[in-house]
Design an enzyme around this catalytic site. Structure first.
Site, short mmCIF file in Angstrom:
data_model
loop_
_atom_site.label_atom_id
_atom_site.label_comp_id
_atom_site.label_asym_id
_atom_site.label_seq_id
_atom_site.Cartn_x
_atom_site.Cartn_y
_atom_site.Cartn_z
N TRP A 298 0.76 -1.29 -0.03
CA TRP A 298 -0.14 -0.06 0.00
C TRP A 298 0.91 1.26 0.06
CZ3 TRP A 298 -0.41 -4.12 3.26
CH2 TRP A 298 -1.24 -4.96 2.90
N ASP A 299 2.07 1.26 -0.10
CA ASP A 299 2.84 2.15 -0.15
C ASP A 299 3.10 2.93 1.39
OD1 ASP A 299 4.87 4.36 -1.08
OD2 ASP A 299 3.33 5.53 -1.85
#
Length: 680
Positions: free
Chosen positions: A354-355
């Site tokens: 998801w960064d």
């Protein structure tokens, strides 16, 4: 017929005039009025001269990144009288031609050599008179580039080193340390700006690329270095989602006297590590990049510890080629400053998809829990916030949680070949600092068609709560988005109250995995979209904030917030929207809905929290006790940076850089602005 047409046209004209008048009235009713104009402060009484306080020597104010100043001349009673004291222009827009608009001016100045010093996005170091803003000297390292670096041009700050014993007669006993976009460590005499001849070659050390296939501009320095004793510690930045074998995220340490490299630490275990290696399947660690430290670094000199916040392994949104929890990525890692040896780690995301990088170094504090018996010793702690909206409190010496953390089940991936962790850490002993659950049945929309479009987009995508993995087809909703939650501005600490202040974003991101061939095609044909190839993976990626047809976020506001959290009790003391729409909406309509914000807060003993960060070109002051907005000062451009403060010549100054942001699309500038109370 002609009469009918005439009446129709007249009716349209009347409708347009009425609509314009209504719009004008609405805009007037919702125009921006500064809090000091809405509620004029009492006449300014005699203000006692502020004792000189030039202690803001590090990027976060001090080594522990508290972003706190014990200055109190500007306080809740008189902040409404704050005025612009001086403005300095760096001239970078004119100097850099087309590249000038590719710079992120996010620097926080520090005090060194008796001057206020800062760096521009292009690494020019500028020393100013703290009282007047007059330029004293400039050093230009002449950064070398033939194309725009992957993370654009950036220099968030400088470090200061002072020799315990003289190293050179008459110069360079107090040094400024600069880390440049083109990976040089530069040491300058703090008084003159001249390079320190005994450091490296001619005052600088060039850090080479670690592999032949890494190109210039793919790996760079952007954050302020950290200094602990005679050691300089530097992280790195590199572009996300380009390929699976991105550059190494190694943290490096250098001798502050000579520039010689002392050690390096790679968060990904390239050789066998008994703790980390079992969390990487097969030989995946050897071919995976990043987990770099692109945010600030915190140090504890008394304990010989360096705290580094690591990011996600490459690429961000597909991990089928790096199966496992992926230590020491997405972790707060404590290193022995003298050797680079890992002391402890705490991972906030297992196998990141998801960064959700850790974007900033922790804030150091000593805490007494609310239920501690009288006379109990304070516990050495650190606190930090995450992009996913969690706030963590750990023991500084061991990394053990001081506020409860539990593992919770999360949704599995439906993408062939992907691996997901069955659980993720959940900080339950402290409150979430931003909403973490999205109600897809309640989208935002100013108009009926706007709301309907958002509802259709949200219902089509996959969403099963926090940590829903990316998918193909209609994609996934990532909430909070990869920009936060919290970001690189970090926390500000009021040590008397053990209260921290943090700004957050609140928006939904729509992420879609694309087959490699489709990603290639859409990257060529859809230039206005962010499409990343993630070379070496079977998928590329497309991502964007989820916006309505008129460009507003599809989730309910506020879209930016400032929060105060009491760490001893584990409760939110107050939470307010941060930012208004006056620079985003037509006719300057200033709705207090919050805006995207990048930069951080500071807190002073005057009972004030200062923060810029927003897209509305304002620097604000809030009451640290209540969250009431007491003052707002105009900036020539958006101030996407953390302010700082000091006192000299009897006056307290609050300084922030204002330069806009090339990614957010607001106006780019080059200003440094100081505010102070009027002279009597």
């Amino acid at each position: 017929m002609r009469i009918a047409v005439r009446y129709t046209l007249l009716g349209l004209l009347v409708f347009v005039l009425v609509a314009c008048a209504a719009m004008g009235l609405y805009a007037h009713a919702n125009r921006f009025v500064a809090p000091q104009a809405r509620h004029p402060p009492a006449p300014l009484a005699e203000v006692a001269p502020a004792p000189d306080d030039l202690q803001w020597h590090a990027y976060g104010g001090d080594d522990g990144q508290t972003r706190h100043a014990g200055i109190r001349q500007i306080d809740r009673g008189n902040v409404g009288h704050l005025r612009e004291a001086w403005t300095y222009r760096t001239g970078e827009l004119a100097r850099r031609d087309r590249w000038g608009r590719e710079g992120k001016f996010q620097a926080t100045p520090i005090i060194a050599g008796g001057s206020l010093v800062l760096c521009t996005p292009f690494g020019r170091v500028i020393a100013l008179d703290p009282a007047t803003g007059a330029q004293r000297w400039v050093h230009d390292p002449q950064i070398r580039f033939e194309r725009r670096p992957d993370e654009r041009f950036n220099c968030r700050g400088l470090a200061r080193w002072v020799a315990a014993a003289p190293v050179e007669a008459g110069s360079c006993n107090e040094r400024l340390i600069l880390a440049t976009t083109d990976r040089r460590i530069v040491a300058l005499d703090a008084a003159s700006g001249e390079p320190c001849a005994g450091f490296g070659r001619g005052g600088e050390v060039q850090v080479p690329l670690d592999r032949a296939d890494v190109r210039e501009g793919e790996l760079q320095f952007a954050a302020a270095p950290a200094v602990i004793g005679d050691t300089i510690v530097v992280g790195s930045a590199s572009g996300d989602n380009g390929r699976i074998d991105a550059p190494s995220g190694a943290v490096r340490a250098f001798d502050a006297r000579t520039g010689a490299q002392r050690w390096s630490f790679d968060p990904i275990p390239r050789t066998h590590d008994p703790v980390a290696s079992p969390t990487w399947h097969g030989d995946s660690a050897a071919r995976t990049g990043q987990a770099n430290v692109w945010g600030s670094i915190t140090v504890d000199a008394a304990r010989d510890l360096v705290f580094v916040p690591t990011s996600s392994p490459s690429p961000d949104y597909y991990g089928g080629l790096r199966k496992g929890a992926n230590l020491y990525a997405n972790s707060m890692v404590a290193l022995r400053a003298s050797t680079g040896e890992r002391v402890w780690h705490f991972q906030t995301v297992h196998h990141d998809l998801w960064d959700y990088d850790l974007p900033a170094g922790p804030t150091l504090l000593d805490i007494r829990p609310a239920d501690a018996p009288p006379g109990a010793a304070a516990v050495p702690a650190l606190a930090f916030a995450t992009k996913s909206g969690f706030l963590y409190l750990l023991h500084r010496e061991t990394g053990e949680p001081l506020a409860e953390v539990e593992e919770r089940p999360v949704p599995p991936s439906d993408v062939p070949g992907e691996w997901t962790s069955p659980t993720q850490p959940w900080s339950v002993g402290l409150p979430a600092i931003t909403p973490q659950a999205l109600d897809v049945a309640d989208p935002f929309g100013l108009l009926v068609f706007d709301r309907r479009a958002c509802a259709e987009a949200m219902s089509a995508a996959r969403y099963e709560g926090l940590f829903t993995p990316p998918t193909t087809g209609h994609g996934t909703l990532v909430y909070p988005m990869g920009a936060g939650g919290a970001n690189w501005g970090g926390l500000a600490l009021d040590p008397a109250r053990n209260r921290v202040f943090v700004n957050t974003n609140n928006a939904v991101q729509h992420v879609t995995l694309l087959a490699s061939e489709e990603a290639e095609r859409r990257r060529r044909t859809e230039r206005d979209r962010e499409v990343a190839l993630m070379r070496g993976a079977p998928y590329g990626m497309m991502r964007a904030p989820l916006l309505s047809p008129i460009g507003l976020p599809c989730n309910q506001p506020p879209w930016g917030q400032l929060s105060a959290v009491d760490l001893a009790t584990g409760r939110i003391a107050w939470q307010v929207p941060l930012g208004n729409t006056r620079k985003l909406a037509p006719l300057g309509i200033a709705l207090p809905l919050g805006t995207p914000n990048f930069g951080g807060p500071i807190v002073t003993d005057g009972g004030l929290v200062f923060i810029a960060a927003t897209m509305d070109n304002l620097l604000r002051a809030f009451d640290a006790d209540t969250g009431e907005e007491l003052w707002a000062g105009e900036l020539p451009y958006a101030g996407h940076a953390t302010p700082m403060t000091y006192a000299t010549g009897g006056r307290q100054y609050v300084v922030v850089v204002a330069g806009g942001h090339p990614v957010l699309g607001n106006e780019i500038g080059d200003a440094v602005v100081a505010f102070a109370l009027p002279r009597r």
